[in-house]
Motif scaffolding. Structure first.
Motif, PDB file in Angstrom:
ATOM      1  N   THR A   1      -6.174   0.045   7.725  1.00 29.08           N
ATOM      2  CA  THR A   1      -5.545  -1.083   7.023  1.00 29.08           C
ATOM      3  C   THR A   1      -4.324  -1.550   7.805  1.00 29.08           C
ATOM      4  O   THR A   1      -3.512  -0.727   8.244  1.00 29.08           O
ATOM      5  N   PRO A   2      -4.129  -2.855   8.004  1.00 36.03           N
ATOM      6  CA  PRO A   2      -3.008  -3.321   8.828  1.00 36.03           C
ATOM      7  C   PRO A   2      -1.649  -3.099   8.181  1.00 36.03           C
ATOM      8  O   PRO A   2      -0.646  -2.951   8.878  1.00 36.03           O
ATOM      9  N   VAL A   3      -1.580  -3.081   6.865  1.00 38.88           N
ATOM     10  CA  VAL A   3      -0.295  -2.938   6.166  1.00 38.88           C
ATOM     11  C   VAL A   3      -0.340  -1.671   5.327  1.00 38.88           C
ATOM     12  O   VAL A   3      -1.133  -1.541   4.400  1.00 38.88           O
TER      13      VAL A   3
ATOM     14  N   PRO B   1       6.167 -11.284  12.157  1.00 40.02           N
ATOM     15  CA  PRO B   1       6.496 -12.290  13.167  1.00 40.02           C
ATOM     16  C   PRO B   1       5.328 -13.259  13.322  1.00 40.02           C
ATOM     17  O   PRO B   1       4.167 -12.838  13.463  1.00 40.02           O
ATOM     18  N   ILE B   2       5.604 -14.545  13.282  1.00 40.43           N
ATOM     19  CA  ILE B   2       4.529 -15.521  13.368  1.00 40.43           C
ATOM     20  C   ILE B   2       3.790 -15.398  14.704  1.00 40.43           C
ATOM     21  O   ILE B   2       2.571 -15.589  14.778  1.00 40.43           O
ATOM     22  N   GLY B   3       4.516 -15.020  15.755  1.00 44.60           N
ATOM     23  CA  GLY B   3       3.851 -14.815  17.045  1.00 44.60           C
ATOM     24  C   GLY B   3       2.789 -13.745  16.977  1.00 44.60           C
ATOM     25  O   GLY B   3       1.730 -13.864  17.621  1.00 44.60           O
ATOM     26  N   ASP B   4       3.041 -12.662  16.209  1.00 45.27           N
ATOM     27  CA  ASP B   4       2.033 -11.617  16.065  1.00 45.27           C
ATOM     28  C   ASP B   4       0.818 -12.125  15.301  1.00 45.27           C
ATOM     29  O   ASP B   4      -0.334 -11.831  15.664  1.00 45.27           O
ATOM     30  N   LEU B   5       1.062 -12.873  14.246  1.00 46.83           N
ATOM     31  CA  LEU B   5      -0.068 -13.401  13.476  1.00 46.83           C
ATOM     32  C   LEU B   5      -0.892 -14.369  14.304  1.00 46.83           C
ATOM     33  O   LEU B   5      -2.126 -14.407  14.207  1.00 46.83           O
ATOM     34  N   GLU B   6      -0.215 -15.149  15.141  1.00 44.84           N
ATOM     35  CA  GLU B   6      -0.916 -16.147  15.954  1.00 44.84           C
ATOM     36  C   GLU B   6      -1.762 -15.501  17.058  1.00 44.84           C
ATOM     37  O   GLU B   6      -2.796 -16.043  17.452  1.00 44.84           O
ATOM     38  N   ALA B   7      -1.335 -14.334  17.573  1.00 41.63           N
ATOM     39  CA  ALA B   7      -1.941 -13.825  18.807  1.00 41.63           C
ATOM     40  C   ALA B   7      -2.729 -12.526  18.645  1.00 41.63           C
ATOM     41  O   ALA B   7      -3.642 -12.255  19.438  1.00 41.63           O
ATOM     42  N   LYS B   8      -2.419 -11.711  17.653  1.00 43.94           N
ATOM     43  CA  LYS B   8      -2.975 -10.361  17.620  1.00 43.94           C
ATOM     44  C   LYS B   8      -4.132 -10.229  16.637  1.00 43.94           C
ATOM     45  O   LYS B   8      -4.212 -10.952  15.649  1.00 43.94           O
ATOM     46  N   SER B   9      -4.973  -9.239  16.917  1.00 42.58           N
ATOM     47  CA  SER B   9      -6.054  -8.895  15.994  1.00 42.58           C
ATOM     48  C   SER B   9      -5.851  -7.513  15.389  1.00 42.58           C
ATOM     49  O   SER B   9      -6.618  -7.101  14.526  1.00 42.58           O
ATOM     50  N   THR B  10      -4.825  -6.798  15.868  1.00 38.96           N
ATOM     51  CA  THR B  10      -4.515  -5.474  15.328  1.00 38.96           C
ATOM     52  C   THR B  10      -3.016  -5.408  15.047  1.00 38.96           C
ATOM     53  O   THR B  10      -2.199  -5.720  15.912  1.00 38.96           O
ATOM     54  N   LEU B  11      -2.683  -4.976  13.849  1.00 45.86           N
ATOM     55  CA  LEU B  11      -1.290  -4.768  13.460  1.00 45.86           C
ATOM     56  C   LEU B  11      -1.199  -3.457  12.709  1.00 45.86           C
ATOM     57  O   LEU B  11      -2.114  -3.087  11.961  1.00 45.86           O
ATOM     58  N   ASN B  12      -0.104  -2.769  12.885  1.00 45.03           N
ATOM     59  CA  ASN B  12       0.174  -1.559  12.116  1.00 45.03           C
ATOM     60  C   ASN B  12       1.582  -1.684  11.566  1.00 45.03           C
ATOM     61  O   ASN B  12       2.569  -1.464  12.258  1.00 45.03           O
ATOM     62  N   VAL B  13       1.659  -2.116  10.306  1.00 50.65           N
ATOM     63  CA  VAL B  13       2.936  -2.478   9.707  1.00 50.65           C
ATOM     64  C   VAL B  13       3.231  -1.536   8.546  1.00 50.65           C
ATOM     65  O   VAL B  13       2.366  -1.279   7.707  1.00 50.65           O
ATOM     66  N   THR B  14       4.458  -1.040   8.521  1.00 50.67           N
ATOM     67  CA  THR B  14       4.909  -0.221   7.388  1.00 50.67           C
ATOM     68  C   THR B  14       5.776  -1.093   6.486  1.00 50.67           C
ATOM     69  O   THR B  14       6.815  -1.600   6.911  1.00 50.67           O
ATOM     70  N   PRO B  15       5.374  -1.297   5.233  1.00 53.30           N
ATOM     71  CA  PRO B  15       6.152  -2.154   4.339  1.00 53.30           C
ATOM     72  C   PRO B  15       7.527  -1.551   4.046  1.00 53.30           C
ATOM     73  O   PRO B  15       7.719  -0.330   4.077  1.00 53.30           O
ATOM     74  N   THR B  16       8.472  -2.424   3.739  1.00 51.92           N
ATOM     75  CA  THR B  16       9.810  -2.015   3.298  1.00 51.92           C
ATOM     76  C   THR B  16       9.847  -2.028   1.785  1.00 51.92           C
ATOM     77  O   THR B  16       9.461  -3.013   1.150  1.00 51.92           O
ATOM     78  N   ARG B  17      10.289  -0.926   1.227  1.00 50.66           N
ATOM     79  CA  ARG B  17      10.339  -0.828  -0.231  1.00 50.66           C
ATOM     80  C   ARG B  17      11.417  -1.755  -0.795  1.00 50.66           C
ATOM     81  O   ARG B  17      12.522  -1.843  -0.274  1.00 50.66           O
ATOM     82  N   LEU B  18      11.097  -2.422  -1.881  1.00 53.54           N
ATOM     83  CA  LEU B  18      12.101  -3.152  -2.641  1.00 53.54           C
ATOM     84  C   LEU B  18      12.884  -2.169  -3.497  1.00 53.54           C
ATOM     85  O   LEU B  18      12.386  -1.087  -3.854  1.00 53.54           O
TER      86      LEU B  18
END
Length: 987
Positions: free
Chosen positions: A720-722, A762-779
Motif C-alpha cells: 500500500t502506498p500510504v 509533493p505534486i512532482g512525485d504524483l506527476e512522475a512516480k508509480s511507487t510511493l512509500n508514505v508514512t502518514p502524520t498523525r493528527l
C-alpha cells in the motif's frame, strides 16, 4: 418667507430648535393589522455608531456639492462671484427671477433643492457687506394697511390687514395653534389687490360654501389637512423648529410645486412653506390646464413633513451634497404623507398621490438606490418605497425618525450613512437589506416565508397597496407592465440559449426574465460573470435565479442564489422549470455610494455583468456513462500493477490539469483472476493519476509477484502506498501552495480506536512516480465526548477566506456518525494541517451568532448525522451536505441537506439520485460513499456525484463476493443538475 431672510442674522442652525412636543392622539385609530406595518413585530433598538465612520471627527465647513443645474451656486463654488452677489442672486432666484442677471436666468422648475441652496446662502449673510445685510433686513415681514381693496374685508374674517413677505403681498392671514403656532398667508381671487400698485392679485378660489364661515373652502381644507398631519407627526415623535410655522399660498415662480425653508421669523423663527397661488391649478404634460382639489389636502402634508425634517438637519455649511439630502427628504416626505392618510383618512383626497412617481424609481432599477433624476425629476419621490421597505423590516415607523435624529445628533452628512447606522441599531445590515429590497420590488405583493428566509430579508411587502396601487403606478408610460423595468426578456424553446449584459450602480438591481416557449419540463441554467474594472474598489454582486408560477401572482416556486466579486470568474445557477412558469435572474449590487448620483449615473463606477442562459429538457440525475466506461475499461484491461477496482473515490485537480484519484480498498490486476483468490493484490489505499484518458496507478511497490513462489507469501503481494501495514482509508484533499497535495486519512474501522492522519504529497512525485512509500502524520487527538475521537478531513470546503474542515465522531460501530466542524484561514501563510491555527465550531450563541473556540474539547457537533464518506459543497447560494441515507431510511438513496452557512444543517433534505443497485441485488450489492467530485464536467450546469457499489457477503470459502463479482468494487458516477440543489425550506 420674509422672516426667513432676517432670521438667519440671528441663527442659522435648526439643530438648536426645541425638542419634539408631547402629541395628541391622531384623529383616527389605526386598524389591525396596521396598513403600514401589517403584523410586523418591532425589533429592539440599541444605538450603534459605525466604528469605521468618520463621525468622531468634527466636519469642517465647506461649500456643498451643488447640483449641476444650479448655475448660481456653481459660479459661487468656482469663485466666479463673491458672497454678496451669491446671496442676493440666490434670494432673487426664488423671489423674483426676472431681476437676475441674464447669465443666471433659468427656466428650471423650482425644487426643494432650491430651498436647501437658499438656506445655505442665508447662512452666509453675516459674511456679506453692511449694504447687503440691510437689503436682506428690508425684506422682513411687515404688516401694512389695505389701501386698494374695493370690497369690505369683513366678509372674509382673515383679511383685515395685508402683509408683505419676500417681495410679495398677502391680504389674508389664517392662524391656529396645536402646541405650535401656524400662520397661513394667502390671497383670494377677485378680492385681493396689491397695495403698492392697486392691481388685482391672483389667489385661491373665492368660494365659501362648505362650511360657510368667512374662510375660503381651500384654506379650510389646507388647515384641516395640516391639523391631521401635525397630530400624526407629533404622535410619531416629531417636532418643529421655533415657535411657529408660516405658510405662504402665493408663489408660482418657475412652476413652484411647493417649497419649504427651515428658518422663519426673526425671533423664535420656524419653518416657512411656500405653496402655489392656487395649489389646485394644474397643467398636464401637453400644457392643458386642469383642476385637482385633492392638492389642498395632499400638498401641505408633504411640505409640513419637510418642515419637520429641518428640525434635524445641521448647519448646511457642513453638508457635502444637497442632492443627496434632498433624496432622503423627498423619499421620507412621501412616505410620511402615506402614513398620515392610512392612519387617519385612507380614502381622503389625494390618498394615492404619494405613489404616483413609483415608475420613476422602478423604471431605472439598475441606478444607485439613492440616485436622483435631476432638480425637476421625480425618482427621489418614488424612493418612498425604500423608506417603506426598511420601516417594515424594523417593524416600526420610528425607523425614519431615527435616521433624521442620526443626521442631527452625530453630524452625519449623508443620509445613506444615517440609514446604515440606524439599521445596525436594529440588528440589520443595509447591504443585506438591499437584496430583499430588490426581490420585493420585483414581486410587489405580500411576503413569502421560505424565499424571505433564503435571501435573509423580506421578499415582499406588508403594505396594503403593494399588489394593487403600487403595481398600477409601477407601470412605465404607454406600457401595461406592473413590475420594474427588465434589462432583458427572452422566450426560449427547449435547447435554446440566450445571452446579454447589464450594468449596475451601488444599491441597484437588474431583472432578466426567461420563459419556456412550449410544453414540457426541464431546467433553466444561467452563467453570470462580472468582469474586473479599472477602479480602486471591487464590486460585490449577488445573483438570484427564481422560478415563478405566473406573471400575475409572482409566487416563488424554486430558487437559487450565489454571490461573487467582480473578476472572480463566472458563477452558475440552475433551477427546474415547467411550461407555464417563468424564471427571473435578479442581479443585485448591495453596496453603498454616499452621494446621490444624477441619472444617467457616473459611468466609471458602474459594474457590467454578462449572462448566458439555457433552457434544457432533462431528467434528474443520470449515470455518467463516460466516467463509468473509463473506470470499467481500466478494470477490464488492467495489468498486474494496475488499478482494477476501488472504493471511496476522491479526486483533486493538479496545477498541470492532470487529476489525482485517491481510493481506499483497492484491487490490482485483471478482475477475471480474482476468483482464484491468490493471483491478484488487494491494498488498503491507492492513487491513480489521470492524464486525459490515460490512467497510471501508484502503489507501494512489490507488484506483479502474486504467483512468485520463490519468495514468502506476504512478499508476493503489492504494498500500500500510504501507511503500509496499517489500514489508512481516504478523506478529502486539497492542493496547497501550488506544489503539494494535503490528503486526509483515517486508520481504523470507525470505532473509538480509529485515529486521523494526513499526508503531504509533493505534486512532482504524483506527476512522475508509480511507487510511493508514505508514512502518514498523525493528527492531534480530539475527543469532545470521550472516549470517541473526531476524525478530521472527511470533507474540505473553501469559502470566504477560510477552509472548513469537516470530521466525524468515531463512536461505536454505527454507520451514522455525528459531524464536527473546524476552520482555518485560507491563505499562503497558513498551513492547512497546523491544528494550532484551527478554530472549532462551538455552537450558536443566544443572539444567533456562531461561536468558535481554540479548544477541540469545546467543539459541538452539527445537527445531522451521516456515514463516514460525505461532501459539503456550495451550490446555488446554499451549502449542501451530500450523503447516503441510513440503512433504516431508503437505504442507498443519495440526498443533499441544505444550510445557509457551513454549519447550519438540519433535517431538511432533497433527493438527488437513487442508485439502481439498491433496487435489485443479484450480487447482494450495497452502495455507500457518496461524494461530490468537482470540476469533472465541461457542462457547468451539472456536478458529478460518485458512490461505490460493493458487497460484504462471503461465499463458502469465506472469500468476499467482490472476488466473484468484481464489478461490485467499482466506483459509479452520476451527473446531477444544479437545478436539483434547490429547496424552499431551510433549517
Amino acid at each position: 418667507m420674509v422672516g426667513v431672510l432676517a432670521s438667519v442674522l440671528q441663527s442659522a442652525t435648526p439643530s438648536n430648535a426645541q425638542a419634539p412636543m408631547s402629541a395628541p392622539t391622531p384623529a383616527a385609530v389605526s386598524p389591525t393589522p396596521d396598513p403600514i406595518l401589517g403584523n410586523e413585530t418591532p425589533r429592539p433598538y440599541r444605538p450603534v455608531e459605525r466604528p469605521e465612520s468618520e463621525l468622531h471627527k468634527k466636519p469642517a465647513p465647506r461649500k456643498p456639492d451643488f447640483a449641476d443645474d444650479d448655475i448660481i451656486s456653481k459660479a459661487w463654488s468656482r469663485g466666479e462671484i463673491g458672497v454678496d452677489e451669491y446671496v442676493r442672486n440666490t434670494i432673487l432666484k426664488v423671489a423674483d427671477p426676472s431681476r437676475l442677471p441674464k447669465k443666471f436666468k433659468s427656466d428650471a422648475k423650482t425644487t426643494h433643492e432650491d430651498s436647501l441652496t437658499l438656506t445655505y446662502a442665508l447662512s452666509l449673510v453675516d459674511q456679506t457687506s453692511a449694504e447687503t445685510q440691510a437689503w436682506v433686513r428690508s425684506l422682513a415681514v411687515r404688516p401694512g394697511e389695505s389701501r386698494a381693496s374695493t370690497q369690505s374685508a369683513s366678509s372674509w374674517v382673515d383679511c383685515a390687514t395685508p402683509y408683505t413677505q419676500f417681495l410679495s403681498w398677502f391680504t389674508c392671514k389664517r392662524s391656529f395653534s396645536m402646541n405650535h403656532q401656524f400662520d397661513i398667508y394667502y390671497n383670494i381671487e377677485g378680492f385681493s389687490v396689491n397695495p403698492d400698485y392697486n392691481i388685482p392679485m391672483d389667489g385661491i378660489p373665492n368660494v365659501d360654501v362648505a362650511p360657510v364661515n368667512g374662510v375660503p373652502d381651500a384654506i379650510d381644507k389646507i388647515e384641516a389637512s395640516m391639523r391631521v398631519a401635525w397630530a400624526q407627526y407629533q404622535s410619531m415623535g416629531y417636532g418643529l423648529t421655533g415657535s411657529k410655522t408660516e405658510v405662504y399660498v402665493g408663489f408660482d415662480i418657475n412652476n413652484n410645486p411647493g417649497l419649504t425653508f427651515p428658518f422663519g421669523d426673526i425671533i423664535n423663527g420656524g419653518a416657512v412653506i411656500f405653496l402655489p397661488t392656487d395649489p389646485a391649478d394644474k397643467v398636464d404634460e401637453q400644457g392643458n390646464p386642469y383642476r385637482d382639489e385633492s392638492a389642498y389636502t395632499y400638498l401641505i402634508r408633504h411640505e409640513l413633513f419637510h418642515a419637520v425634517q429641518y428640525h434635524f438637519i445641521p448647519n448646511l455649511n457642513l453638508l457635502g451634497g444637497l442632492t443627496t439630502v434632498n433624496w432622503w427628504m423627498e423619499a421620507t416626505a412621501e412616505w410620511a404623507v402615506d402614513v398620515v392618510y392610512q392612519r387617519n383618512d385612507p380614502q381622503g383626497p389625494g390618498w394615492d398621490y404619494y405613489s404616483r412617481t413609483l415608475h420613476s424609481f422602478l423604471g431605472n432599477p439598475e441606478s444607485a438606490v439613492n440616485s436622483s433624476d435631476g432638480l425637476a425629476g421625480s425618482r427621489q419621490y418614488g424612493a418612498f418605497i425604500f423608506a417603506q421597505y426598511l420601516t417594515e423590516r424594523t417593524g416600526t415607523v420610528d425607523f425614519v425618525r431615527k435616521t433624521w435624529e442620526a443626521i442631527d445628533s452625530t453630524l452625519i452628512v449623508q443620509p445613506i450613512e444615517a440609514i446604515d447606522q440606524v439599521l445596525a441599531g436594529y440588528g440589520l445590515d443595509l447591504r443585506n437589506e438591499l437584496l430583499g429590497f430588490a426581490v420585493a420590488n420585483y414581486r410587489l405583493t405580500g411576503k413569502t416565508t421560505d424565499l424571505s428566509a433564503f435571501i435573509g430579508g423580506a421578499d415582499g411587502y406588508s403594505h396594503i397597496h403593494a399588489s394593487s396601487l403600487w403595481r398600477d403606478y409601477a407601470k412605465l408610460k404607454d406600457t401595461s407592465d406592473r413590475r420594474p423595468r427588465r434589462s432583458a426578456e427572452r422566450t426560449m424553446s427547449w435547447g435554446d440559449s440566450a445571452s446579454g449584459s447589464t450594468a449596475l450602480w451601488h444599491g441597484g438591481a437588474s431583472y432578466i426574465e426567461l420563459t419556456p416557449a412550449s410544453a414540457g419540463s426541464g431546467r433553466v441554467s444561467v452563467r453570470v460573470d462580472a468582469p474586473s474594472q479599472d477602479r480602486p474598489t471591487v464590486a460585490n454582486l449577488h445573483y438570484f435565479l427564481i422560478a415563478w408560477d405566473n406573471l400575475s401572482s409572482r409566487t416563488p416556486l424554486r430558487w437559487a442564489g450565489v454571490e461573487a466579486k467582480e473578476g472572480e470568474g463566472p458563477r452558475d445557477l440552475s433551477v427546474k422549470i415547467n411550461a407555464g412558469e417563468f424564471a427571473t435572474l435578479i442581479v443585485v449590487r448591495p453596496e453603498l455610494w454616499l452621494l446621490s448620483l444624477t441619472i444617467p449615473n457616473y459611468d466609471p463606477i458602474k459594474q457590467p455583468v454578462n449572462w448566458t442562459a439555457s433552457m434544457v429538457k432533462e431528467a434528474d440525475g443520470e449515470q455518467d456513462n463516460a466516467l463509468n466506461a473509463m473506470w470499467d475499461g481500466q478494470a477490464n484491461n488492467a495489468g498486474c500493477a494496475d488499478w482494477s477496482g476501488g472504493d471511496a473515490a476522491q479526486v483533486v485537480k493538479l496545477p498541470s490539469g492532470k487529476r489525482a484519484w485517491f481510493f481506499s480498498d483497492t484491487f490490482l490486476g485483471n478482475p477475471s483472476k480474482r476468483q482464484a483468490g491468490s493471483e491478484t493484490s488487494y491494498m488498503r489505499n491507492s492513487v491513480v493519476i489521470q492524464n486525459g484518458s490515460a490512467l497510471r496507478t501508484i502503489t507501494g511497490g512489490s507488484t506483479c509477484r502474486e504467483t512468485d513462489t520463490s519468495t514468502d507469501f506476504w512478499s508476493r503481494y503489492a504494498k500500500t502506498p500510504v501507511g503500509e501495514g496499517g489500514q489508512f482509508w481516504t478523506g478529502d484533499s486539497k492542493v496547497v501552495g501550488g506544489d503539494e497535495v494535503i490528503k486526509f486519512y483515517y486508520e481504523g474501522i470507525g470505532d473509538e480506536n480509529t485515529r486521523g492522519a494526513y499526508v503531504r504529497f509533493p505534486i512532482g512525485d504524483l506527476e512522475a512516480k508509480s511507487t510511493l512509500n508514505v508514512t502518514p502524520t498523525r493528527l492531534q487527538e480530539c475527543s469532545p465526548r470521550p472516549p470517541a475521537p473526531v476524525i478530521w478531513g472527511s470533507s474540505l470546503l473553501s469559502h470566504d477566506g477560510y477552509t472548513y474542515i469537516y470530521g466525524w465522531e468515531a463512536k461505536g460501530a454505527d454507520a451514522e456518525k455525528s459531524v464536527y466542524l473546524a476552520r482555518t484561514v485560507d491563505d499562503s501563510d497558513t498551513d492547512l494541517a497546523d491544528q494550532s491555527k484551527w478554530r472549532y465550531y462551538a455552537g450558536v450563541g443566544s443572539d444567533g451568532s456562531v461561536q468558535w473556540t481554540a479548544s477541540c474539547a469545546g467543539s459541538k457537533p452539527l445537527q445531522p448525522k451521516t456515514e463516514i464518506d460525505f461532501s459539503v459543497v456550495r451550490i446555488n447560494g446554499l451549502f449542501w451536505l451530500v450523503r447516503h441515507t441510513p440503512a433504516s431510511a431508503a437505504p442507498g438513496k443519495i440526498v443533499a441537506m441544505p444550510a445557509k452557512n457551513p454549519w447550519g444543517f438540519g433535517s431538511q433534505q432533497v433527493d438527488l439520485y437513487t442508485p439502481p443497485e439498491t433496487k435489485t441485488n443479484p450480487q447482494y450489492s450495497s452502495v455507500y460513499g457518496a461524494r461530490v467530485q468537482p470540476g469533472l464536467l465541461s457542462d457547468t450546469s451539472k456536478v458529478v456525484v460518485s458512490y461505490t457499489v460493493s458487497t460484504s457477503t462471503v461465499d463458502l470459502s469465506c472469500w468476499t463476493r467482490g472476488y466473484s463479482f468484481p464489478d461490485n468494487q467499482y466506483p459509479r458516477f452520476v451527473d446531477v443538475p444544479l437545478s436539483q440543489f434547490v429547496t424552499t425550506k431551510l433549517p
